[in-house]
Write a protein that holds these residues in place. Structure first.
Motif, PDB file in Angstrom:
ATOM      1  N   ASP A 175       9.194 -74.200  18.820  1.00  0.00           N
ATOM      2  CA  ASP A 175       8.591 -74.724  17.602  1.00  0.00           C
ATOM      3  C   ASP A 175       7.398 -73.820  17.273  1.00  0.00           C
ATOM      4  N   ASN A 222      10.186 -76.878  11.098  1.00  0.00           N
ATOM      5  CA  ASN A 222      10.293 -77.713   9.898  1.00  0.00           C
ATOM      6  C   ASN A 222       9.091 -77.442   9.002  1.00  0.00           C
ATOM      7  N   ALA A 224       8.464 -78.911   5.448  1.00  0.00           N
ATOM      8  CA  ALA A 224       8.742 -79.686   4.238  1.00  0.00           C
ATOM      9  C   ALA A 224       7.822 -79.345   3.066  1.00  0.00           C
ATOM     10  N   ALA A 256      13.103 -74.565   8.041  1.00  0.00           N
ATOM     11  CA  ALA A 256      13.811 -75.623   7.305  1.00  0.00           C
ATOM     12  C   ALA A 256      12.861 -76.237   6.296  1.00  0.00           C
ATOM     13  N   LYS A 259      15.198 -81.810   3.576  1.00  0.00           N
ATOM     14  CA  LYS A 259      15.373 -82.996   4.419  1.00  0.00           C
ATOM     15  C   LYS A 259      16.773 -83.067   5.012  1.00  0.00           C
ATOM     16  N   ARG A 263      16.908 -79.590   9.026  1.00  0.00           N
ATOM     17  CA  ARG A 263      15.644 -80.153   9.517  1.00  0.00           C
ATOM     18  C   ARG A 263      15.822 -80.783  10.890  1.00  0.00           C
ATOM     19  N   LYS A 264      14.960 -80.425  11.823  1.00  0.00           N
ATOM     20  CA  LYS A 264      15.004 -81.030  13.155  1.00  0.00           C
ATOM     21  C   LYS A 264      14.741 -82.537  13.057  1.00  0.00           C
ATOM     22  N   GLU A 524      13.361 -88.719  13.204  1.00  0.00           N
ATOM     23  CA  GLU A 524      12.366 -87.947  13.945  1.00  0.00           C
ATOM     24  C   GLU A 524      11.551 -88.789  14.917  1.00  0.00           C
TER      25      GLU A 524
END
Length: 525
Positions: A175, A222, A224, A256, A259, A263-264, A524
């Protein structure tokens, strides 16, 4: 024949807005749309209908992004859309449909796929790449000769491959935020794309060790805010390039922005990596690992430490059956044996197929009121009852008819024809259910209740699964789930029901692939 065009609110919160032929109409925050959200401009969207060609020209004027089928529009860019296109006055909110009356002559209802909103983007730094892939392709790089940026699925996924990256059977995946870097400002979220520093001084050394041991080093992140338009992708690209330069080894980065499947904890980034970005080399999953800070650690897991914002990293590793490390464990050698970690609210592998409850079908004419969260399985149950009763039962659904009054009128008509009626709506409280017990009393028929046992987290999982599979359902946000939970009152026979039957969720899958996805962690937390 004169054709008309309307902008119709899916929730029927206001009357359809007429879009006259070749006249610009501005919509946004107003008494007409009943939108009060200050993030929506009064002149948010420009719409101009061509009723002859059944095309509407759409332009976002407001500062915050509007949407088309869940994808962000660019400000002041012109888009042409057709009949039944889904317009979001604000991205993912205030959803409307374009409707021509009558519909275009060549229109036939189909399962709609996502619409392309922006052109595929491929940026090559330092040296231009000779090969330009088509919109669905992903470059396969055996040894990157230059730094390459790629955009996949209209920007839902961005990939950066730095010069020198080589494919490998062993993947060391990390990450980014909270794992490789942290903010300089000390705030939880960076104030801008320059607000970062290495999370640990040993990050470059430890990553270089993985490279020397034959691993391909990748970042799975991720982001967003990019998809929501709060961060410019061009600014974020510079941040990634600077980070890779700071670490000073070849790294492949996956970002990513939406959604969806990338996405993780969903495995889209990983699958793209091993299926399209590793030169066909089969990956030895036992040798691979993933390191991330979103592990579900509770508050004060170490003195003064806040709880993790989610458990998306740990759940991704569990979905892929990868060895998982926290950043402190991997970079500092700390043990996590005594670190308290929360468990997911919903464990999808525990869902089992349940037999159909024959007691749901009665010999008596009745109204059967369904109660449950959106995504709890009500519609699937209604179809089962219809089929197993040889269509003695017929469903009235508020999502289809638009209001409970229309549902009640249709239910009355069906009862007069001798049918039993299934009420497919959430019906969380006594007030909403009393409409149906009263109607049953007026029509002199039995009224029973079928309460879905599906929990909130399970229903949210189902909703996420429907979005990923692009099943034809309206998206449901957390506000709707929380509203249902706050309104919910346990149904009882004291309300006028002859019986209240609890129904367990019964999954059904078209193929093994969809079942495998359903059994993964999709939420999540």
């Amino acid at each position: 024949m004169t054709r008309l065009c309307f902008l119709k609110c899916l929730l029927d919160s206001h009357a359809p807005i007429n879009l006259p032929h070749n006249v610009e109409i501005l919509v946004g925050r107003s008494k007409i749309t009943k939108i009060k959200d200050q993030s929506c401009s009064r002149q948010q969207l420009s719409l101009k209908a061509n009723c002859d060609d059944c095309i509407v020209e759409v332009k976002q004027i407001g500062i915050n992004p509007s949407g088309l089928d869940g994808f962000s529009l660019k400000q002041n860019c012109l888009y042409k859309v057709g009949h039944e296109s889904r317009i979001e006055i604000l991205l993912n909110n205030y959803i409307h449909l374009i409707e021509f009356q009558p519909p275009p002559d060549n229109f036939s209802p189909i399962k709609r796929n996502k619409r392309k909103i922006e052109d595929e983007e491929i940026t090559v730094k330092k040296k231009k790449c000779n090969k330009t892939p088509d919109k669905d392709s992903v470059l396969s790089i055996k040894e990157a000769m230059e730094d390459v940026w790629e955009s996949i699925d209209e920007g839902e996924l961005y990939i950066y491959t730095s010069k020198g990256v080589k494919s490998s059977k062993k993947i060391a995946a990390f990450d980014m935020d909270g794992t490789l870097i942290k903010t300089k400002s000390g705030k939880v979220h960076p104030v801008d794309t320059n607000d970062w520093q290495l999370a640990f001084p040993v990050v470059p050394t430890k990553l270089k060790e993985q490279l020397e041991n034959g691993y391909k080093v990748v970042i799975l992140s991720n982001q967003a805010p990019i998809g929501k338009g709060r961060v410019r992708i061009e600014d974020f690209k510079k941040k990634i390039e600077n980070l890779v330069a700071k670490i000073n080894i070849p790294i492949q980065v996956y970002i990513a922005t939406g959604k969806g499947f990338y996405r993780k904890p969903t495995p889209g980034m990983w699958q793209t990596l091993i299926e399209k970005k590793n030169d066909g080399l089969s990956v030895d999953m036992d040798s691979c690992f993933y390191c991330g800070d979103a592990a579900g650690r509770v508050a004060n897991w170490a003195p003064g430490k806040k709880k993790d914002h989610s458990m998306a990293d740990k759940l991704l590793a569990e979905n892929l059956r990868l060895t998982f490390y926290t950043p402190e464990q991997f970079f500092l050698g700390h043990s996590i044996a005594n670190v308290p970690m929360a468990k997911p609210e919903f464990i999808p592998t525990e869902v089992k197929t349940e037999p159909f409850n024959d007691n749901l079908i009665s010999d008596d004419k009745e109204i059967l009121v369904l109660v449950g969260y959106p995504g709890s399985g009500k519609s699937f149950l209604a179809k089962q009852i219809e089929k197993k009763s040889s269509y003695k039962y017929v469903t009235v659904c508020r999502d289809t008819l638009g209001s409970w009054q229309k549902c009640a009128a249709e239910a009355t008509r069906l009862l007069q024809q001798g049918k039993s009626v299934i009420v497919d709506s959430t019906n969380p409280d006594i007030e909403s259910r009393s409409r149906w017990t009263s109607l049953a009393k007026d029509m002199k028929v039995v009224c029973r209740c079928a309460k879905m046992a599906t929990t909130k987290a399970h229903a949210q999982h189902n909703n996420k699964f429907r979005e990923l599979m692009r099943i034809n359902h309206l998206p449901v946000n957390d506000i709707v789930f929380n509203t249902y939970k706050n309104k919910y009152k346990e149904p009882t026979t004291n309300e006028g029901f002859k019986d209240v039957i609890e129904v367990k969720f019964n999954p059904s899958f078209d193929d093994e692939k969809s079942e495998r996805l359903y059994k993964m962690y999709l939420l999540e937390k």
